[in-house]
Design an enzyme around this catalytic site. Sequence first.
Site: not given
Length: 641
Positions: A325, A354, A372, A374, A376, A459, A505
């Site tokens: 992000c 991570r 991901q 991903d 946004h 979420k 997200h």
Amino acid sequence: MPMTPLEELRHSASHVLATALLRLFPEAKLDIGPPTDSGFYYDVDLDHKLTQEDLTRLEAEMKKVAEENQPFLRKEVSREEAKAIITARGQERYKLGRLADIPEGEQISFYQNGEFMDLCAGTHVRYSSKLKAFKLLSIAGAYHRGDEKNKQLQRIYGTAFPTKEELAQHLERLDQAKLRDHRKLGRDLKLFVIDDEVGQGLILWTPAGSIIRQELQDFIGGELRKQGYQQVFTPHIGKLALYKTSGHFPYYKESQFSPIVENEALARIVTENCACGEMIARLEAVSAKFREDINARTGKEVITADRVRPEEQLLDGFMLKPMNCPHHIKIFASQPHSYRDLPVRLAEFGTVYRWEQSGELNGMTRVRGFTQDDAHLFCTEEQVAAELIGCLALVKIVLTTLGMTDYRIRVGLRDPDSGKYTGDPANWDKAEAACRAAAQTLDAPFTEEPGEAAFYGPKIDFVVKDVIGREWQLGTVQVDYNLPIRFDLSFTGADNQSHRPVMIHRAPFGSMERFCGVLIEHFGGDFPVWLAPEQVRLVPISDKVQEYGRSLLAQLQAAGIRAVLDSHSDKLGAKIRRAELEKVPYTLVLGAKEAEAQAVSVRSRARGDEGVHPFAPFLEQLKEEIRTRALPEKKQPAPAA
RNA sequence: GCCGAAGUAGCUCAGUGGUAGAGCAGCUCAUUCGUAAUGAGCGGGUCGCCGGUUCAAUCCCGGCCUUCGGCUCCA
């Protein structure tokens, strides 16, 4: 909530286990023994380390207890009487604490079977002889009350069923599940490897696995274009300062890889004889201006005075990104935006890192580096509801296309008692309401779970189970009012005033690694043709038709089909067997008569021998099956080995 | 990270205080075969890594690494 008959049976089995345990180990201190989804356990504090042989002995003793046909008797007592019973039995270490958990005014009860008596709300089967089919499965460590600060107890897992047949079926299912385990299939089908020298929890995608991933990425990429997303690319690292602004550092530093400090800065620190703790303090430190800015923007004290240091003592470095992000936010922030531009939807297959605890790593489903799918979304508050619905629709398209219908939907809300969340409670309320409303548009049941929110917002998660029943979060959609504030994002409204956008997200797959791991188990390696690393195996019966095989191979490849020609000198049966074990969807057997007729003998993974077909229509039908992303048919049972 | 178990050939596994074996896979040769295993031969292991005990360690002891089952954690 009353127990189901099966839970009652399993709970009784755990009492019988405790009975046997105290017969063999009178010094054991008992904690609790509830039923679970698939069986039961009992937690016990015992200096003797229980072994597999102990399980066998305990199981034998449990059989005796069952045969003694002990009645389960309920005894209702006062709190004082309860204390006396527990103390008299020498079980005060954990049971007194458990007794204290029972609220005042609630009935306290014990259940007795034979010589054993346990603090227990019930309920139980009437007689221990009801226990006809049970088995102790494993021993594991478990912290008392699930808190790692407490002593670790030994947990004995077992399972019980009303009949021996059902128990045998359950054990058979466990064995079958092992064959579908993505770690085994991943090795057998050469989909991915993990190499010690590269590192724990770091997935190396092999050519076959990469095909599956690439097909999935192409699939979702097409959906994203339809929904007006824009592709971006960002690097794998970012400066520490970026994550101080986002709030990821230092608050989540224990779940991140250590910062990368520039060599010169590191050398300077070393010559200053700076201790390790001091270096960490400098990494975490911020300037007075940074603190003022962030605190003013967020309207509360998110960075306290004790983190402020003189400029010359600040130390910056880079971090492997734990999330995408901040990078995407910087792309959004690089341009002024009008309300007419919104929503802006930035998508990237972004790889994040991570620091997962070593004991938590698991194949592809729990890793230290993952990608991901991903994106946004930056939108106005009025657009949030519609955008959320669009995101959820995307997740549903993904799961439906892959036939993954066995999932649950979890609306993760903040835990009112926890301080880990950032941002204004009023915005949290709005965001939570938006999530709840969006979830209601899915015609599927969902649960609201406090404490399951992200630190920046609530979420909606799609949770699926792996073959051994463990739950994994895959797709996720999250609403965020906080990062736009921390990064001071804005757009110009119709009123010519500056306004704050809201961020969403979302990742329909979640992580490519975890998703593929679960997908391997979902299909048991029998991927639909569009995903299969090898779609067609060409099997010439003899060298005499090799040439025909080569010409078909060329035609298939020209059509974009992933095909392999098996030119080993094995007999047909061996080649068929190999193709089956490698789970190739279509095997084309080629002999003289096929070569003569420009035909192929089709063998389908699901349906077996389908006889001779002209090649051209077969190819068309195959292309159609790929184009429509058809799901595999249920497989006919394999012949006995 | 914590508790417990495990680590021998690419895979599945046997084995012993005197430096290792099977099946499958691989390679070579022969075979040219009609829907789940053709035959013969060959190659392949620092017995997870590092120390210790011993004349000698894959085996016994200690430490570490990794994996597995749980627990804790999972922005």
